[in-house]
Design a protein around this motif. Structure first.
Motif, PDB file in Angstrom:
ATOM      1  N   ASP A  26     -35.620 -30.360-122.960  1.00  0.00           N
ATOM      2  CA  ASP A  26     -35.787 -30.019-121.543  1.00  0.00           C
ATOM      3  C   ASP A  26     -35.462 -31.182-120.617  1.00  0.00           C
ATOM      4  O   ASP A  26     -35.378 -31.008-119.416  1.00  0.00           O
ATOM      5  N   GLY A  27     -35.336 -32.377-121.178  1.00  0.00           N
ATOM      6  CA  GLY A  27     -35.056 -33.546-120.360  1.00  0.00           C
ATOM      7  C   GLY A  27     -36.296 -34.249-119.854  1.00  0.00           C
ATOM      8  O   GLY A  27     -36.198 -35.213-119.097  1.00  0.00           O
ATOM      9  N   ALA A  28     -37.489 -33.782-120.232  1.00  0.00           N
ATOM     10  CA  ALA A  28     -38.730 -34.424-119.796  1.00  0.00           C
ATOM     11  C   ALA A  28     -38.894 -35.789-120.460  1.00  0.00           C
ATOM     12  O   ALA A  28     -39.464 -36.702-119.864  1.00  0.00           O
ATOM     13  N   LEU A  29     -38.418 -35.939-121.678  1.00  0.00           N
ATOM     14  CA  LEU A  29     -38.408 -37.220-122.383  1.00  0.00           C
ATOM     15  C   LEU A  29     -36.964 -37.636-122.602  1.00  0.00           C
ATOM     16  O   LEU A  29     -36.127 -36.822-122.979  1.00  0.00           O
ATOM     17  N   THR A  30     -36.686 -38.883-122.376  1.00  0.00           N
ATOM     18  CA  THR A  30     -35.355 -39.411-122.610  1.00  0.00           C
ATOM     19  C   THR A  30     -35.402 -40.276-123.866  1.00  0.00           C
ATOM     20  O   THR A  30     -35.995 -41.354-123.847  1.00  0.00           O
ATOM     21  N   PRO A  31     -34.810 -39.812-124.945  1.00  0.00           N
ATOM     22  CA  PRO A  31     -34.873 -40.563-126.198  1.00  0.00           C
ATOM     23  C   PRO A  31     -33.824 -41.669-126.278  1.00  0.00           C
ATOM     24  O   PRO A  31     -33.491 -42.123-127.343  1.00  0.00           O
ATOM     25  N   GLY A  32     -33.312 -42.105-125.150  1.00  0.00           N
ATOM     26  CA  GLY A  32     -32.244 -43.095-125.131  1.00  0.00           C
ATOM     27  C   GLY A  32     -32.579 -44.372-125.859  1.00  0.00           C
ATOM     28  O   GLY A  32     -31.703 -45.033-126.392  1.00  0.00           O
ATOM     29  N   GLN A  37     -26.465 -42.393-129.911  1.00  0.00           N
ATOM     30  CA  GLN A  37     -25.373 -41.511-129.516  1.00  0.00           C
ATOM     31  C   GLN A  37     -25.766 -40.066-129.729  1.00  0.00           C
ATOM     32  O   GLN A  37     -26.505 -39.750-130.653  1.00  0.00           O
ATOM     33  N   ASN A  38     -25.260 -39.199-128.854  1.00  0.00           N
ATOM     34  CA  ASN A  38     -25.490 -37.761-128.955  1.00  0.00           C
ATOM     35  C   ASN A  38     -24.307 -37.099-129.655  1.00  0.00           C
ATOM     36  O   ASN A  38     -23.157 -37.486-129.434  1.00  0.00           O
ATOM     37  N   PHE A  39     -24.613 -36.105-130.475  1.00  0.00           N
ATOM     38  CA  PHE A  39     -23.591 -35.318-131.144  1.00  0.00           C
ATOM     39  C   PHE A  39     -23.947 -33.850-130.982  1.00  0.00           C
ATOM     40  O   PHE A  39     -25.117 -33.501-130.877  1.00  0.00           O
ATOM     41  N   THR A  40     -22.927 -32.992-130.990  1.00  0.00           N
ATOM     42  CA  THR A  40     -23.184 -31.558-130.986  1.00  0.00           C
ATOM     43  C   THR A  40     -23.472 -31.126-132.420  1.00  0.00           C
ATOM     44  O   THR A  40     -23.228 -31.870-133.376  1.00  0.00           O
ATOM     45  N   LEU A  41     -23.963 -29.925-132.560  1.00  0.00           N
ATOM     46  CA  LEU A  41     -24.276 -29.412-133.889  1.00  0.00           C
ATOM     47  C   LEU A  41     -23.036 -29.392-134.776  1.00  0.00           C
ATOM     48  O   LEU A  41     -23.102 -29.698-135.969  1.00  0.00           O
ATOM     49  N   ASP A  42     -21.891 -29.056-134.189  1.00  0.00           N
ATOM     50  CA  ASP A  42     -20.639 -29.040-134.947  1.00  0.00           C
ATOM     51  C   ASP A  42     -20.216 -30.440-135.402  1.00  0.00           C
ATOM     52  O   ASP A  42     -19.436 -30.574-136.342  1.00  0.00           O
ATOM     53  N   GLN A  43     -20.714 -31.468-134.727  1.00  0.00           N
ATOM     54  CA  GLN A  43     -20.350 -32.845-135.060  1.00  0.00           C
ATOM     55  C   GLN A  43     -21.345 -33.511-136.016  1.00  0.00           C
ATOM     56  O   GLN A  43     -21.293 -34.719-136.220  1.00  0.00           O
ATOM     57  N   THR A  44     -22.226 -32.741-136.619  1.00  0.00           N
ATOM     58  CA  THR A  44     -23.241 -33.308-137.505  1.00  0.00           C
ATOM     59  C   THR A  44     -22.638 -34.164-138.625  1.00  0.00           C
ATOM     60  O   THR A  44     -23.129 -35.273-138.870  1.00  0.00           O
ATOM     61  N   PRO A  45     -21.568 -33.724-139.290  1.00  0.00           N
ATOM     62  CA  PRO A  45     -20.980 -34.609-140.312  1.00  0.00           C
ATOM     63  C   PRO A  45     -20.503 -35.938-139.722  1.00  0.00           C
ATOM     64  O   PRO A  45     -20.642 -36.993-140.345  1.00  0.00           O
ATOM     65  N   ASP A  53     -21.583 -45.612-141.693  1.00  0.00           N
ATOM     66  CA  ASP A  53     -20.639 -46.702-141.424  1.00  0.00           C
ATOM     67  C   ASP A  53     -21.236 -47.776-140.523  1.00  0.00           C
ATOM     68  O   ASP A  53     -20.541 -48.702-140.126  1.00  0.00           O
ATOM     69  N   ARG A  54     -22.506 -47.622-140.166  1.00  0.00           N
ATOM     70  CA  ARG A  54     -23.240 -48.586-139.332  1.00  0.00           C
ATOM     71  C   ARG A  54     -22.647 -48.725-137.930  1.00  0.00           C
ATOM     72  O   ARG A  54     -22.734 -49.749-137.297  1.00  0.00           O
ATOM     73  N   GLN A  55     -22.007 -47.643-137.438  1.00  0.00           N
ATOM     74  CA  GLN A  55     -21.530 -47.629-136.060  1.00  0.00           C
ATOM     75  C   GLN A  55     -22.648 -47.176-135.123  1.00  0.00           C
ATOM     76  O   GLN A  55     -22.638 -47.502-133.947  1.00  0.00           O
ATOM     77  N   VAL A  56     -23.583 -46.401-135.671  1.00  0.00           N
ATOM     78  CA  VAL A  56     -24.698 -45.842-134.913  1.00  0.00           C
ATOM     79  C   VAL A  56     -25.960 -46.032-135.759  1.00  0.00           C
ATOM     80  O   VAL A  56     -25.936 -45.832-136.962  1.00  0.00           O
ATOM     81  N   LEU A  57     -27.050 -46.423-135.113  1.00  0.00           N
ATOM     82  CA  LEU A  57     -28.307 -46.557-135.845  1.00  0.00           C
ATOM     83  C   LEU A  57     -29.025 -45.233-135.962  1.00  0.00           C
ATOM     84  O   LEU A  57     -29.546 -44.874-137.002  1.00  0.00           O
ATOM     85  N   LYS A  58     -29.048 -44.468-134.871  1.00  0.00           N
ATOM     86  CA  LYS A  58     -29.782 -43.199-134.860  1.00  0.00           C
ATOM     87  C   LYS A  58     -28.986 -42.205-134.016  1.00  0.00           C
ATOM     88  O   LYS A  58     -28.676 -42.469-132.871  1.00  0.00           O
ATOM     89  N   SER A  59     -28.687 -41.058-134.588  1.00  0.00           N
ATOM     90  CA  SER A  59     -27.913 -40.021-133.906  1.00  0.00           C
ATOM     91  C   SER A  59     -28.826 -38.899-133.434  1.00  0.00           C
ATOM     92  O   SER A  59     -29.765 -38.529-134.130  1.00  0.00           O
ATOM     93  N   LEU A  60     -28.509 -38.353-132.275  1.00  0.00           N
ATOM     94  CA  LEU A  60     -29.218 -37.185-131.759  1.00  0.00           C
ATOM     95  C   LEU A  60     -28.281 -35.992-131.836  1.00  0.00           C
ATOM     96  O   LEU A  60     -27.187 -36.018-131.274  1.00  0.00           O
TER      97      LEU A  60
END
Length: 63
Positions: A26-32, A37-45, A53-60
């Protein structure tokens, strides 16, 4: 600077998902601060690959 220790333990993150996920979506919490980085469901892989590859620590993954 003696007797300084850093300890950690298990973080029960899954226990908090039902309570906090709605607020994040809902945007009430910002997990930034927790997610790099944010990914769509289709981008899960791609999200898992970026973490492996250690480009991102935690993906949303957003629906």
């Amino acid at each position: 600077m003696r007797h300084i220790t850093l300890t950690g333990g298990v973080g029960p993150a899954r226990a908090y998902i039902p309570e906090l996920l709605a607020d994040v979506l809902d945007g009430a919490l910002t997990p930034g601060r927790a997610f790099d980085q944010n990914f769509t469901l289709d981008q899960t892989p791609d999200a898992y690959r970026a973490m492996a590859d250690r480009q991102v620590l935690k993906s949303l993954i957003r629906p």
